[in-house]
Enzyme design. Sequence first.
Site, PDB file in Angstrom:
ATOM      1  N   GLU A  58     -33.540   3.936 -30.063  1.00  0.00           N
ATOM      2  CA  GLU A  58     -33.038   2.792 -29.301  1.00  0.00           C
ATOM      3  C   GLU A  58     -33.432   1.426 -30.461  1.00  0.00           C
ATOM      4  OE1 GLU A  58     -33.646   1.604 -25.272  1.00  0.00           O
ATOM      5  OE2 GLU A  58     -32.859   3.600 -24.597  1.00  0.00           O
ATOM      6  N   TYR A  96     -23.234  -2.869 -27.981  1.00  0.00           N
ATOM      7  CA  TYR A  96     -24.730  -2.613 -28.425  1.00  0.00           C
ATOM      8  C   TYR A  96     -24.359  -1.437 -29.505  1.00  0.00           C
ATOM      9  CZ  TYR A  96     -27.355  -4.588 -24.887  1.00  0.00           C
ATOM     10  OH  TYR A  96     -27.809  -5.665 -23.883  1.00  0.00           O
ATOM     11  N   GLU A  98     -27.063   1.298 -32.069  1.00  0.00           N
ATOM     12  CA  GLU A  98     -28.443   1.812 -32.204  1.00  0.00           C
ATOM     13  C   GLU A  98     -28.488   2.433 -33.277  1.00  0.00           C
ATOM     14  OE1 GLU A  98     -29.457   1.739 -27.561  1.00  0.00           O
ATOM     15  OE2 GLU A  98     -29.914   3.667 -28.658  1.00  0.00           O
ATOM     16  N   HIS A 147     -30.893  11.076 -28.977  1.00  0.00           N
ATOM     17  CA  HIS A 147     -31.234  10.808 -27.897  1.00  0.00           C
ATOM     18  C   HIS A 147     -29.947  10.723 -27.066  1.00  0.00           C
ATOM     19  CE1 HIS A 147     -32.051   6.382 -25.743  1.00  0.00           C
ATOM     20  NE2 HIS A 147     -31.857   7.476 -24.933  1.00  0.00           N
ATOM     21  N   ASP A 181     -35.403  11.651 -27.133  1.00  0.00           N
ATOM     22  CA  ASP A 181     -35.086  11.693 -25.848  1.00  0.00           C
ATOM     23  C   ASP A 181     -33.989  12.347 -25.521  1.00  0.00           C
ATOM     24  OD1 ASP A 181     -34.746  10.945 -23.298  1.00  0.00           O
ATOM     25  OD2 ASP A 181     -34.810   8.729 -23.410  1.00  0.00           O
ATOM     26  N   ASP A 225     -38.516  13.442 -22.980  1.00  0.00           N
ATOM     27  CA  ASP A 225     -38.458  13.512 -24.491  1.00  0.00           C
ATOM     28  C   ASP A 225     -39.109  14.952 -24.949  1.00  0.00           C
ATOM     29  OD1 ASP A 225     -38.461  10.467 -25.225  1.00  0.00           O
ATOM     30  OD2 ASP A 225     -39.302  10.865 -23.390  1.00  0.00           O
ATOM     31  N   HIS A 264     -41.417   4.712 -22.325  1.00  0.00           N
ATOM     32  CA  HIS A 264     -41.565   6.027 -22.809  1.00  0.00           C
ATOM     33  C   HIS A 264     -42.872   6.230 -23.688  1.00  0.00           C
ATOM     34  CE1 HIS A 264     -37.433   8.120 -22.407  1.00  0.00           C
ATOM     35  NE2 HIS A 264     -37.319   7.039 -22.196  1.00  0.00           N
TER      36      HIS A 264
END
Length: 272
Positions: A58, A96, A98, A147, A181, A225, A264
Amino acid sequence: MRLLCALGLFSALLHVTSCLLIGAFNIQCFGTSKSKKTDVMDIIKEIVLRYDIILIQEVRDTDGTVTQSLMDLVNQGSPQFRNISSDPLPLGPGSYKERYLFLYKFQTVTVTGSFQYTASGFERPPYVVKFSSTQTAVTDFVLIPIHTKPGHAVEELKALDVVVDAAKQKWTNNNIMVLGDFNAGSNYVPTRTRSTIPLFDTNVFHWLIPDNVDTTVSKSGQAYDRIVVTNDMYRGMNPRRAGIFDFEKEFHLTLDETKAVSDHFPVEVKLS
Ligand SMILES: *[C@@H]1O[C@H](CO)[C@@H](O)[C@H](O)[C@H]1NC(C)=O
């Protein structure tokens, strides 16, 4: 653990094989605004310093400034970390993006290869990195970060098998770790779907973070995770102690201070 690693460091000085600590941390929405919060960044720094290799997820950092401020912070005083990251990966139709970001201690680990997996099937396609270490019995191994998108977790976990094969073929290396994750909790990955997911094949893979581990700061009881290794890596590196790093407890933080960092906890494993 600290004592063992301290002993490990000592034996490294004597050129004896010791241990390597690898972590995976989803730092919720880690972008410019979080990178300017010094209290939060100081906690992230203390967490990073534990690891020989840490995968951070992230990371919302299109221009590299977030990564740079983290690198400056963890290398303050005595430089010991380098980084390698994917390009910013677009997330769905929104704006967005990442990155998968790895930080590693360059005195114990080097990067010997990498590739961006590009075929479809993932919201955030894995950026695969091969490492070489002087600290482990098996010196060369591959990390595959993932992720997943919660609602797509089953499909993405299924597709990971192809990424594992791609890495195996590219480097003729069977020492592979998939980490991150997975969203392998709640109803995202129902038990009945497991037999359809090659990663759950116990002849090939070993899940180091079991279902009863809670990786959430909110104590929701979910093991989102995970760290999964091929059986080759499992046998060769004898993973000792896998679990979460509960920085709330370790650093005596309040729940609010902890939540300001992430929702997390990092997951981690020590390899010999
Ligand atoms: C971190 O990664 C960036 C982008 O690849 C690179 O320019 C920079 O030199 C790296 N810094 C360290 C300390 O590894």
